[in-house]
Design a protein around this motif. Structure first.
Motif, mmCIF file in Angstrom:
data_model
loop_
_atom_site.group_PDB
_atom_site.id
_atom_site.type_symbol
_atom_site.label_atom_id
_atom_site.label_comp_id
_atom_site.label_asym_id
_atom_site.label_seq_id
_atom_site.Cartn_x
_atom_site.Cartn_y
_atom_site.Cartn_z
ATOM 1 N N TRP A 88 -2.964 7.410 -1.676
ATOM 2 C CA TRP A 88 -3.517 6.560 -0.608
ATOM 3 C C TRP A 88 -4.222 5.393 -1.298
ATOM 4 C CZ3 TRP A 88 -3.025 8.362 4.552
ATOM 5 C CH2 TRP A 88 -3.575 7.528 5.539
ATOM 6 N N GLU A 147 0.406 5.658 8.169
ATOM 7 C CA GLU A 147 -0.840 6.413 8.152
ATOM 8 C C GLU A 147 -0.757 7.655 9.038
ATOM 9 O OE1 GLU A 147 -3.947 2.746 7.270
ATOM 10 O OE2 GLU A 147 -3.835 3.594 9.285
ATOM 11 N N TRP A 190 -9.816 7.495 6.646
ATOM 12 C CA TRP A 190 -9.251 6.380 5.879
ATOM 13 C C TRP A 190 -8.243 5.561 6.681
ATOM 14 C CZ3 TRP A 190 -7.817 9.484 0.815
ATOM 15 C CH2 TRP A 190 -9.004 9.960 0.234
ATOM 16 N N THR A 191 -7.834 6.047 7.838
ATOM 17 C CA THR A 191 -6.840 5.318 8.620
ATOM 18 C C THR A 191 -7.470 4.031 9.154
ATOM 19 O OG1 THR A 191 -7.414 6.603 10.588
ATOM 20 C CG2 THR A 191 -5.598 7.416 9.236
ATOM 21 N N ARG A 214 0.820 -1.205 0.000
ATOM 22 C CA ARG A 214 0.000 0.000 0.000
ATOM 23 C C ARG A 214 0.859 1.262 0.000
ATOM 24 N NH1 ARG A 214 -5.392 -0.827 2.060
ATOM 25 N NH2 ARG A 214 -5.788 -3.065 2.352
ATOM 26 N N ALA A 241 1.603 10.251 7.416
ATOM 27 C CA ALA A 241 1.000 10.905 6.257
ATOM 28 C C ALA A 241 -0.073 11.883 6.689
ATOM 29 C CB ALA A 241 0.414 9.861 5.316
ATOM 30 N N ARG A 256 0.943 5.200 1.128
ATOM 31 C CA ARG A 256 0.341 6.165 2.043
ATOM 32 C C ARG A 256 1.283 7.364 2.157
ATOM 33 N NH1 ARG A 256 -3.135 3.001 1.273
ATOM 34 N NH2 ARG A 256 -4.387 1.785 2.741
#
Length: 240
Positions: A145, A203, A194-195, A114, A206, A116
């Protein structure tokens, strides 16, 4: 002259991924937005007849999760109709991935995991002169993201930018159609939702950086979305 009632259809996939700053920024470009929350069961049109452009937002699902999210198939069909008809289209993150699949490309999980955080805008020569993306500067940073990426682009697509890891950052999909892997429409309050705790350090870092720097970052993101609004309301065909 653009019609006084020019409207953009904005397809939303989940509550936590709203249009955010897209709405006021497109309004400043002289357009109004109609948000269609497809995840709530609202039917998508087969084509655009009452709108001048289509924007498809991001979401946490994958572009081919049709069984669990039944609106994705008609969303891809609508994208195909809009792009084939030469109407303005912008796909953001999942919207970009849906367009990639709809037009004959492929999307898969990012092989490096992913993404981030903020990444630099890294345009190709085409991206530096493109009618939409030329408004971004190589010093600009953009919020990525995502877990999936475009792995095979549609045959007619042109890469406008690549992220530092080589994945597609932005692409032109047609005469008036674009996809971007990043999120130019968000602020820190949206991203907070979104975390998920799957990558807590990435996360939190960011989110903290976005919250502390968004006043610095937003002008470039606004330039991009307002430029799309200008192109969406332009009656003439754009250069190839």
């Amino acid at each position: 002259m653009r019609p006084a009632s020019a409207r953009v259809l904005v397809v939303q996939h989940e509550d936590k991924a709203p249009p955010g700053l897209l709405l006021p920024w497109l309004e400043r470009a002289g357009l109004t937005c109609e948000v269609l929350p497809a995840h709530e069961g609202y039917a998508l049109p087969a084509t655009l007849t009452e709108h001048v452009a289509l924007v498809v937002l991001g979401g946490s699902m994958s572009a081919t999760d049709d069984r669990e999210h039944r609106w994705l198939l008609p969303t891809r069909a609508l994208i195909t109709s809009v792009v084939a008809g030469g109407m303005p289209f912008l796909g953001i993150c999942l919207g970009h991935q849906l367009a990639t699949v709809a037009l004959g490309g492929e999307v898969a999980a990012h092989p490096q995991g992913r993404t981030r955080g903020l990444l630099p805008w890294s345009p190709t020569p085409a991206g530096r002169t493109d009618p939409l993306t030329h408004v971004l500067d190589e010093r600009d940073e953009l919020l990525h993201w995502n877990g999936d990426v475009a792995t095979v682009l549609p045959r007619s697509a042109e890469v406008l930018a690549r992220a530092p890891d080589g994945t597609v950052q932005a692409v032109r999909l047609g005469a008036r159609a674009w996809g971007v892997q990043f999120h130019p429409e968000v602020d820190a309050d949206i991203v907070l939702g979104w975390t998920e705790g799957q990558q807590p350090e990435a996360e939190v870092a960011a989110l903290h950086e976005l919250r502390s720097r968004q006043d610095e970052l937003h002008p470039a993101w606004e330039r991009l979305l307002r430029r799309f609004g200008e192109l969406a309301s332009a009656p003439a065909a754009l250069p190839a």
